[in-house]
Design a protein around this motif. Structure first.
Motif, PDB file in Angstrom:
ATOM      1  N   ILE A   1       0.838  -1.208   0.000  1.00  0.00           N
ATOM      2  CA  ILE A   1       0.000   0.000   0.000  1.00  0.00           C
ATOM      3  C   ILE A   1       0.869   1.254   0.000  1.00  0.00           C
ATOM      4  O   ILE A   1       0.630   2.204  -0.761  1.00  0.00           O
ATOM      5  N   LYS A   2       1.899   1.263   0.828  1.00  0.00           N
ATOM      6  CA  LYS A   2       2.800   2.414   0.905  1.00  0.00           C
ATOM      7  C   LYS A   2       3.522   2.619  -0.419  1.00  0.00           C
ATOM      8  O   LYS A   2       3.644   3.752  -0.921  1.00  0.00           O
ATOM      9  N   ALA A   3       3.993   1.503  -1.018  1.00  0.00           N
ATOM     10  CA  ALA A   3       4.713   1.596  -2.284  1.00  0.00           C
ATOM     11  C   ALA A   3       3.821   2.122  -3.398  1.00  0.00           C
ATOM     12  O   ALA A   3       4.292   2.796  -4.322  1.00  0.00           O
ATOM     13  N   ALA A   4       2.523   1.813  -3.316  1.00  0.00           N
ATOM     14  CA  ALA A   4       1.577   2.260  -4.342  1.00  0.00           C
ATOM     15  C   ALA A   4       1.056   3.670  -4.083  1.00  0.00           C
ATOM     16  O   ALA A   4       0.305   4.217  -4.898  1.00  0.00           O
ATOM     17  N   GLY A   5       1.440   4.252  -2.943  1.00  0.00           N
ATOM     18  CA  GLY A   5       1.003   5.600  -2.611  1.00  0.00           C
ATOM     19  C   GLY A   5      -0.479   5.694  -2.298  1.00  0.00           C
ATOM     20  O   GLY A   5      -1.104   6.727  -2.533  1.00  0.00           O
ATOM     21  N   LEU A   6      -1.034   4.625  -1.734  1.00  0.00           N
ATOM     22  CA  LEU A   6      -2.466   4.566  -1.437  1.00  0.00           C
ATOM     23  C   LEU A   6      -2.728   4.833   0.041  1.00  0.00           C
ATOM     24  O   LEU A   6      -1.826   4.727   0.876  1.00  0.00           O
ATOM     25  N   ASP A   7      -3.965   5.160   0.346  1.00  0.00           N
ATOM     26  CA  ASP A   7      -4.375   5.410   1.724  1.00  0.00           C
ATOM     27  C   ASP A   7      -5.420   4.373   2.120  1.00  0.00           C
ATOM     28  O   ASP A   7      -6.617   4.616   2.061  1.00  0.00           O
ATOM     29  N   LEU A   8      -4.938   3.194   2.488  1.00  0.00           N
ATOM     30  CA  LEU A   8      -5.810   2.105   2.913  1.00  0.00           C
ATOM     31  C   LEU A   8      -5.367   1.629   4.287  1.00  0.00           C
ATOM     32  O   LEU A   8      -4.168   1.465   4.534  1.00  0.00           O
ATOM     33  N   LYS A   9      -6.316   1.412   5.164  1.00  0.00           N
ATOM     34  CA  LYS A   9      -5.998   0.983   6.524  1.00  0.00           C
ATOM     35  C   LYS A   9      -6.155  -0.530   6.638  1.00  0.00           C
ATOM     36  O   LYS A   9      -7.199  -1.087   6.274  1.00  0.00           O
ATOM     37  N   VAL A  10      -5.118  -1.192   7.149  1.00  0.00           N
ATOM     38  CA  VAL A  10      -5.121  -2.644   7.335  1.00  0.00           C
ATOM     39  C   VAL A  10      -5.213  -2.957   8.821  1.00  0.00           C
ATOM     40  O   VAL A  10      -4.400  -2.477   9.617  1.00  0.00           O
ATOM     41  N   ALA A  11      -6.207  -3.753   9.209  1.00  0.00           N
ATOM     42  CA  ALA A  11      -6.370  -4.170  10.603  1.00  0.00           C
ATOM     43  C   ALA A  11      -6.125  -5.670  10.725  1.00  0.00           C
ATOM     44  O   ALA A  11      -6.317  -6.430   9.768  1.00  0.00           O
ATOM     45  N   VAL A  12      -5.702  -6.071  11.908  1.00  0.00           N
ATOM     46  CA  VAL A  12      -5.451  -7.483  12.198  1.00  0.00           C
ATOM     47  C   VAL A  12      -6.313  -7.913  13.375  1.00  0.00           C
ATOM     48  O   VAL A  12      -6.374  -7.221  14.392  1.00  0.00           O
TER      49      VAL A  12
END
Length: 273
Positions: free
Chosen positions: A102-113
């Motif tokens: 996500i960081k490499a793609a420059g996106l703003d997505l939140k990942v939860a575990v």
């Protein structure tokens, strides 16, 4: 304000299912959620052995590299939420790899575990436990690779409530991924038994992927010529517990009373009960 209707795509039935399912569902433009089931009991043992050899292993790596990596931009653009138990016995490692993408793609997505299923550290307290069907004693210490409990839908729904776009779990009930989306969107509570039952039923129908679309059909000759391009199931859920099963247009297989009823029967331990 809660929604009245959501559409959930069943994007994986097992570890090793087709990597092309999520692109198929995204092309349809018809889903709000995609759920991925990767974990059979034997899958857990394979992943546990992998983690013993490499502490960074123990999850479905192809979910990260083959499914998430090529589709993250489309997921973000369409606002589709991803729920997956691809975390296996190492959900944090799985989530970290997705965060890097996500960081490499420059996106703003939140990942939860969602954690808590790993109870290996409670082995001593479980020594007097017997196998529920055979009555066999608990295995000796050297035979235990991991001990995992099945988590339910409410922790996944809580992750969605906190703003997650992608939720990675360890061992959870297979149908919990679908049910969690319903709980979050419709505000169903722990005492809404009938509604929780319908959400669980929908989860069981789509959790095995193409089985609900003819892949496990007695009348196989009706779908045999198009199974190579089989469609994967979409469950349209309504806030009052309604379920409608479909598949993307121009795909193979079939969605009918027969295919859906056979998948429901497949998921039933004792039909006589």
């Amino acid at each position: 304000m809660t929604k009245e209707k959501i559409r959930i795509g069943g994007a994986s039935g097992y570890w090793g299912d087709s990597d092309m399912v999520l692109p198929q569902l995204l092309r349809s433009g018809e889903i709000d959620y995609a759920v991925f089931d990767y974990l059979a009991e034997v899958t857990m043992s394979i992943m546990a052995r992998a983690r013993q050899k490499n502490p960074d292993a123990g999850y479905a790596t192809d979910f990260v590299t083959n499914v998430m990596a090529p589709t993250l931009k489309t997921i973000a653009a369409q606002g589709v939420k991803i729920l997956s138990n691809a975390g296996g016995v190492n959900p944090n490692a799985c989530a970290e790899e997705i965060r890097r993408l996500i960081k490499a793609a420059g996106l703003d997505l939140k990942v939860a575990v969602v954690c808590g299923d790993d109870i290996t550290d409670r082995a001593d307290e479980l020594r007097n436990t017997e196998e529920m069907f055979s009555g066999d004693p608990f295995p000796g210490p050297t035979a235990v690779a991991s001990i995992n409990a099945y988590l339910g839908a409410f922790p996944i729904a809580e992750a969605l409530k906190r703003g997650a776009d992608i939720v990675i779990t360890g061992r959870c009930v297979d149908s919990a991924l679908t049910l969690a989306a319903c709980i979050h969107e419709f505000g169903w509570g722990p005492q809404d038994w009938d509604l929780l039952a319908t959400g669980s039923l929908a989860g069981h129908i789509i959790e095995c992927g193409a089985q609900a679309c003819g892949g496990n059909f007695t009348d196989w000759e009706r779908v045999a010529d198009k199974l190579h391009e089989v469609g994967y199931p979409i469950a349209e859920m309504t806030s009052d517990g309604g379920i409608e099963i479909s598949k993307p247009a121009a795909t193979g297989g079939e969605v009918s009373v027969g295919t859906v009823a056979e998948q429901m029967l497949y998921e039933t331990g004792d039909p006589r009960a």
